[in-house]
Design an enzyme around this catalytic site. Structure first.
Site, short mmCIF file in Angstrom:
data_model
loop_
_atom_site.label_atom_id
_atom_site.label_comp_id
_atom_site.label_asym_id
_atom_site.label_seq_id
_atom_site.Cartn_x
_atom_site.Cartn_y
_atom_site.Cartn_z
N GLN A 5 50.26 -38.57 54.35
CA GLN A 5 50.92 -37.60 53.38
C GLN A 5 50.42 -36.26 53.50
OE1 GLN A 5 54.33 -38.00 52.57
NE2 GLN A 5 54.66 -39.93 52.40
N SER A 6 49.91 -35.81 52.06
CA SER A 6 49.26 -34.36 52.12
C SER A 6 47.84 -34.43 52.31
CB SER A 6 49.55 -33.80 50.70
OG SER A 6 51.03 -33.10 50.58
N VAL A 7 46.91 -35.58 52.37
CA VAL A 7 45.81 -35.70 52.88
C VAL A 7 45.76 -34.96 54.07
CG1 VAL A 7 43.99 -37.45 53.70
CG2 VAL A 7 45.16 -37.83 51.40
#
Length: 410
Positions: free
Chosen positions: A130-132
């Protein structure tokens, strides 16, 4: 990130195997994830570890360098406690069990002190970040900036002329890196018609309405208008990472996946290739489509914790890493201060406490790389929460990892 209502949870979440997701040859139709539900419970317990079974992807090659081994000094951390969001005292063991953990790894002073897998995840299993992935792209911008290939203060339309007639024309790279552009982007997950849902459709993560043409990720970027002056307060917008990827590709002449492999991934001593999911134009979903193993996320995190170095090699400029953990809390307000009251945001990284300089990569559904240079500490958590954003889960996650940090550093 924006907040959402608390999702219903249970003390001992069931695994994908227990739930029968994708079990059998073939699995029954009601146990197969679809484009409508693959990232929602119960299907995300399986999907986040099996993205290549659902979507087209592009490899981020690990290169030919030998795998860089980890040194271990395993410690018992289950009994470490912290104060949870609801005021109760919770142990790390109970937190890991109840928070839909898939993988958890902690390093202190260069040694792995705990490494655990749940929900049938294994050491070799790639997991959706995801937004990592935004923070990984942010580090890649730093590499190209250090090479002199991108300038931070140049209008983006000077680099990508197609942007001349959209809201990003006059925005600069540093404004987009810090998510302080003035462009409208509605970050409402799963809401029909929101800009975030439009990106999900463009990236292939959601089905279009009947008869609707499917745009590309970059088609969506070109429709976004400016709604306020550039350079004002921080406002989280996933699309800005996709814009950064467009700039990087145009400046380098390489795809994002090839560029990340050349400049970072092949230099970490990774165990496996990473990969991005891609849209119909083979454009990588930079804002959340990256996948890697738990240990390889830790290798990336360790590089950042060490000031951008791997061994004697400087992979990301040290000054860029320092800038990634240095931010302005005055432009970082509600709702972001709920989980990080002294926080900030810089170069696609969340700063938990701007005075301390601990920083992190975070993604919806419970993905985290937390870094504290002061104590030489890192925690990586991969999860499959039952909702995109659960305020109590986020607060408990940060309370847990900082409690572990303080316990092992005492």
């Amino acid at each position: 990130m924006p907040t959402s209502p608390l999702a219903a949870t249970q003390q001992n979440p069931r695994t994908a195997r227990d739930l029968g997701i994708m079990r059998g040859f073939p699995p029954p139709p009601e146990k197969r994830p679809t484009l409508e539900n693959w990232d929602l419970p119960p299907f995300n317990r399986w999907s986040f570890q099996n993205m290549r079974s659902l979507f087209p992807t592009a490899d981020v090659w690990r290169g030919t360098a030998p795998m860089r081994p980890f040194h271990s000094d395993l410690q018992e951390l289950d009994a470490v406690t912290f104060t949870a969001r609801d005021g109760s005292t919770k142990s790390v063991k109970d937190w890991l069990t109840s928070s839909y953990t898939d993988g958890f790894l902690v390093m202190h002073r260069g040694h792995v002190i705990t490494e655990s897998y749940f929900n049938d995840m294994r050491r070799q299993t790639p997991h959706l970040s995801q937004s990592v992935g935004k923070s990984i792209v942010g580090a890649l911008v730093g590499v190209l900036h250090g090479e002199g290939k991108v300038a931070l203060d140049v209008p983006l339309a000077d680099i990508v002329p197609e942007l001349a007639h959209c809201g990003y024309a006059a925005a600069t790279l540093d404004q987009v890196l810090d998510m302080r552009s003035g462009v409208r982007f509605v970050e409402d997950y799963g809401t029909p018609g929101s800009d975030m849902t439009r990106i999900d459709i463009a990236s292939g993560w959601r089905p279009p309405a009947y008869g609707e043409a499917i745009p590309t990720i970059r088609d969506v970027i070109l429709t976004l208008p400016q709604e306020r002056p550039h350079g004002e307060a921080f406002k989280y917008r996933s699309i800005e990472t996709d814009l950064l990827a467009w700039v990087l590709e145009r400046a380098s002449g390489q795809s994002l996946s090839a560029l990340l492999s050349d400049r970072i991934w092949s230099r970490l001593g990774c165990e496996r290739d990473g990969f991005f999911t891609v849209d119909g134009a083979a454009t990588a979903l930079a804002d959340g489509g990256f996948n890697a193993t738990l240990r390889d996320y830790a290798r990336f995190g360790l590089m950042m914790l060490n000031g951008g170095r791997v061994g004697d090699a400087q992979v990301v400029p040290e000054s860029w890493v320092t800038g990634s953990r240095t931010g302005d809390p005055s432009v970082f307000g509600d709702p972001y201060t709920i989980s990080s009251p002294k926080g900030a945001y810089s170069r696609q990284w969340w700063i938990h406490d701007a005075e301390r300089g601990d920083f992190m990569a975070r993604g919806v559904f419970g993905q985290l790389i937390y870094l504290d240079p002061e104590t030489d500490f890192m925690a990586v958590k991969l999860s499959s929460w039952p909702d995109y954003l659960i305020e109590s889960f986020t607060i408990d996650m940060l309370a847990a990892v900082t409690a572990i940090r303080d316990a092992v550093s005492a």
